[in-house]
Design a protein around this motif. Structure first.
Motif, short mmCIF file in Angstrom:
data_model
loop_
_atom_site.label_atom_id
_atom_site.label_comp_id
_atom_site.label_asym_id
_atom_site.label_seq_id
_atom_site.Cartn_x
_atom_site.Cartn_y
_atom_site.Cartn_z
N VAL A 1 5.73 -2.40 0.66
CA VAL A 1 5.59 -3.78 1.14
C VAL A 1 6.12 -4.74 0.07
CG1 VAL A 1 4.01 -5.51 2.03
CG2 VAL A 1 3.55 -3.08 2.43
N LEU A 2 7.09 -5.56 0.45
CA LEU A 2 7.69 -6.48 -0.52
C LEU A 2 6.97 -7.83 -0.54
CD1 LEU A 2 11.46 -5.74 0.12
CD2 LEU A 2 10.01 -4.86 -1.71
N LYS A 3 6.51 -8.27 0.64
CA LYS A 3 5.69 -9.47 0.67
C LYS A 3 4.62 -9.30 1.74
CE LYS A 3 9.64 -11.63 2.99
NZ LYS A 3 10.51 -12.75 3.19
N ASP A 4 3.51 -9.96 1.54
CA ASP A 4 2.39 -9.81 2.46
C ASP A 4 2.80 -10.08 3.89
OD1 ASP A 4 0.50 -9.12 0.59
OD2 ASP A 4 0.10 -11.20 0.04
N ALA A 5 2.46 -9.18 4.79
CA ALA A 5 2.84 -9.36 6.18
C ALA A 5 1.63 -9.32 7.11
CB ALA A 5 3.84 -8.28 6.59
N GLY A 6 0.44 -9.27 6.53
CA GLY A 6 -0.77 -9.26 7.35
C GLY A 6 -1.03 -7.91 7.98
N GLU A 7 -1.85 -7.92 9.01
CA GLU A 7 -2.27 -6.67 9.62
C GLU A 7 -1.39 -6.38 10.83
OE1 GLU A 7 -6.71 -5.53 9.81
OE2 GLU A 7 -6.13 -6.02 11.87
N ILE A 8 -0.92 -5.14 11.00
CA ILE A 8 -0.20 -4.80 12.22
C ILE A 8 -0.94 -3.69 12.94
CG2 ILE A 8 2.08 -5.50 11.38
CD1 ILE A 8 2.63 -2.44 11.01
N GLN A 9 -0.78 -3.66 14.25
CA GLN A 9 -1.42 -2.64 15.07
C GLN A 9 -0.41 -1.54 15.38
OE1 GLN A 9 -4.54 -2.45 15.97
NE2 GLN A 9 -5.13 -4.45 15.11
N THR A 10 -0.80 -0.30 15.15
CA THR A 10 0.06 0.82 15.54
C THR A 10 -0.76 1.77 16.40
OG1 THR A 10 -0.55 2.29 13.73
CG2 THR A 10 1.17 0.67 13.29
N GLU A 11 -0.09 2.79 16.90
CA GLU A 11 -0.77 3.79 17.71
C GLU A 11 -1.91 4.45 16.93
OE1 GLU A 11 1.40 7.05 19.83
OE2 GLU A 11 2.95 5.51 19.80
N TYR A 12 -1.73 4.50 15.61
CA TYR A 12 -2.70 5.21 14.78
C TYR A 12 -3.70 4.26 14.12
CZ TYR A 12 0.92 8.61 15.53
OH TYR A 12 1.82 9.43 16.14
N GLY A 13 -3.80 3.08 14.69
CA GLY A 13 -4.76 2.13 14.15
C GLY A 13 -4.09 1.01 13.39
N ALA A 14 -4.91 0.15 12.81
CA ALA A 14 -4.38 -1.03 12.14
C ALA A 14 -4.00 -0.69 10.70
CB ALA A 14 -5.41 -2.14 12.16
N ILE A 15 -2.92 -1.32 10.22
CA ILE A 15 -2.55 -1.19 8.82
C ILE A 15 -2.51 -2.58 8.22
CG2 ILE A 15 -0.87 -0.27 7.18
CD1 ILE A 15 0.36 1.32 9.41
N ASN A 16 -3.05 -2.73 7.04
CA ASN A 16 -2.99 -4.04 6.40
C ASN A 16 -1.89 -4.02 5.34
OD1 ASN A 16 -3.60 -6.62 5.86
ND2 ASN A 16 -5.49 -6.19 4.71
N LEU A 17 -0.83 -4.79 5.60
CA LEU A 17 0.32 -4.75 4.72
C LEU A 17 0.18 -5.76 3.59
CD1 LEU A 17 3.03 -4.57 7.53
CD2 LEU A 17 2.23 -2.69 6.12
N THR A 18 -0.34 -5.31 2.47
CA THR A 18 -0.43 -6.21 1.31
C THR A 18 0.66 -5.83 0.32
OG1 THR A 18 -2.11 -4.70 0.48
CG2 THR A 18 -2.87 -6.79 1.40
N LYS A 19 1.10 -6.81 -0.40
CA LYS A 19 2.25 -6.67 -1.29
C LYS A 19 2.07 -5.50 -2.27
CE LYS A 19 5.21 -9.35 -4.32
NZ LYS A 19 5.42 -10.56 -5.08
N ASN A 20 3.19 -4.77 -2.46
CA ASN A 20 3.25 -3.66 -3.41
C ASN A 20 2.53 -2.38 -2.99
OD1 ASN A 20 4.91 -4.95 -5.25
ND2 ASN A 20 3.18 -5.94 -6.27
N SER A 21 1.94 -2.39 -1.79
CA SER A 21 1.33 -1.13 -1.35
C SER A 21 2.38 -0.28 -0.64
CB SER A 21 0.16 -1.43 -0.41
OG SER A 21 0.54 -2.35 0.56
N GLN A 22 2.09 1.02 -0.50
CA GLN A 22 3.03 1.92 0.17
C GLN A 22 2.36 2.60 1.35
OE1 GLN A 22 5.26 4.77 -2.06
NE2 GLN A 22 5.68 3.35 -3.73
#
Lengths: 197, 215
Positions: B173-194
């Motif tokens: 994640v290059l910049k915070d993009a918030g939470e997204i919903q996928t088939e496998y549940g929600a992912i919280n995209l915070t900066k620098n996480s993989q």
């Protein structure tokens, strides 16, 4: 030739020599003399978008005279035609006009020039073959940029002459070159993936 | 000496350059205004030329005036064509960018993806390379496209045409993009996480520059 076509608009800005057939008091500025009368017989270069309409407009005159008479622009003049007859590949068309063919076809719409038409047809066919030759030879790693393409052209054996030729391509020929180049490059790439599988 | 139509020509040369650029150069507000002003000046000239005739102008009797009127009219028409072509070139480009997933904020925030490019040529208010009208256009066009795409929920019309090599990919994640919903549940995209995610779920975020594909 769409209304919105950028190249068509730029072609219309090419200047052609015109001779005025009447005195016009308000148009002195066309001859760099604002405030003075533009005299009958004055020769000036006018962009095609003015010249064309002035030449074909119906003046309502009994002798059916038009506002201006026009000549072929120097890009299509006798010297250039002779040079093209001698060797189409040796003439850098771009130096004559960046929209050489478009200008020529436009002029031939306005006046009948069977000789010119034949010369140009031969010119295009000869040069197109040469263009396709260069497009295939240019190295695979060339970017899309115009500069890049002609720089890489120096490694093709023809050497400086090839580069010189590509520099002299007018706008339409450049498009042709880019298409031919992208086409052979894409074919090459595809062949390589075929071999792999 | 400058001639009628010269400014319009300049505008079209800008359009020509725009066609070959990957990004959109700054809107030529000043030039557009000058061309419009030229049209108004020409119109005023036409009106004053015709005034003495009180509506009964005979071109064959007044050839010189007819010729001047024709030249003025041609110049107006020429300017109109230059203006329309300039704007059309830009809107074409904007539509293309919208289809490629560009965001209105990204577009407005340009102008310089290249290190040496637009920044040097643009003036003090380099904040946006779009005119206010163009920003509006992009916003409304994006809405239209979204509404159109909304008709098909199981296919992404603006997705990549390249068949994916792997269904799942690693992304950073290059910049915070918030939470997204996928088939496998929600992912919280915070900066620098993989994350190890399904490519289809994040394609748009990669295109927009929120995520970077790894490996």
């Amino acid at each position: 030739m769409s209304y919105y076509d950028i190249d068509s608009i730029l072609t219309d800005a090419e200047k052609i020599p015109c001779t005025f057939q009447l005195d016009v008091p308000e148009l002195g500025y066309l001859d760099n003399q604002p405030g003075q009368t533009l005299k009958t017989g004055t020769k000036i270069l006018l962009p095609l978008w003015i010249a064309e309409m002035l030449a074909i407009a119906n003046t309502g005159d009994i002798d059916n005279k038009s506002f201006v008479d026009f000549d072929l622009p120097s890009a299509l003049g006798n010297d250039v035609q002779q040079a093209l007859k001698a060797d189409p590949r040796a003439v850098p068309l771009r130096d004559q006009s960046a929209h050489f063919y478009a200008l020529a076809t436009h002029m031939m719409d306005l006046s009948d020039e069977p000789q010119l038409s034949a010369t140009l047809r031969r010119t295009f066919v000869t040069r197109a073959a040469e263009i396709s030759l260069h497009a295939r030879k240019v190295g695979g790693g060339v970017g899309k940029g115009k500069g890049g393409a002609s720089e890489e052209a120096s490694n093709i054996g023809v050497g400086g002459a090839g580069e010189e030729f590509l520099r002299g391509l007018e706008e339409w020929e450049r498009k042709l070159f880019r298409k031919a180049h992208d086409g052979s490059k894409a074919a090459k790439e595809w062949m390589e993936t075929v071999k792999k599988h | 000496m400058p001639m009628y139509g010269d400014l319009g020509n300049k505008l079209v040369q800008h359009a020509k350059r725009t066609q070959n650029l990957p990004h959109l150069p700054p809107y030529q507000a000043e030039l557009v205004r000058s061309v419009a002003r030229e049209v108004r000046d020409l119109d005023r000239d036409v009106a004053s030329l015709l005034e003495p005739f009180q509506g009964s102008f005979d071109p064959s009797a007044e050839q010189a005036t007819a010729c001047t009127l024709l030249v003025n009219h041609l110049a107006i028409r020429r300017n109109k064509r230059c203006l329309l072509a300039y704007h059309r070139t830009r809107t074409d480009k904007l539509e293309e960018l919208v289809w490629n997933g560009a965001d209105i904020l990204d577009l407005a925030g340009q102008p310089a993806p290249g290190p040496n490019g637009a920044a040097a040529t643009s003036d003090a208010n380099a904040s946006s390379s779009l005119s206010p009208q163009e920003e509006d256009y992009v916003r409304q066009y994006s809405d239209l496209l979204a509404a159109y795409k909304g008709q098909w929920t199981d296919i992404d019309l603006t997705g990549s045409l390249e068949p994916p090599r792997d269904l799942f990919i690693d992304v950073r994640v290059l910049k915070d993009a918030g939470e997204i919903q996928t088939e496998y549940g929600a992912i919280n995209l915070t900066k620098n996480s993989q994350f190890y995610v399904r490519q289809g779920d994040v394609e748009r975020l990669i295109a927009q520059g929120y995520l970077q594909k790894l490996g």
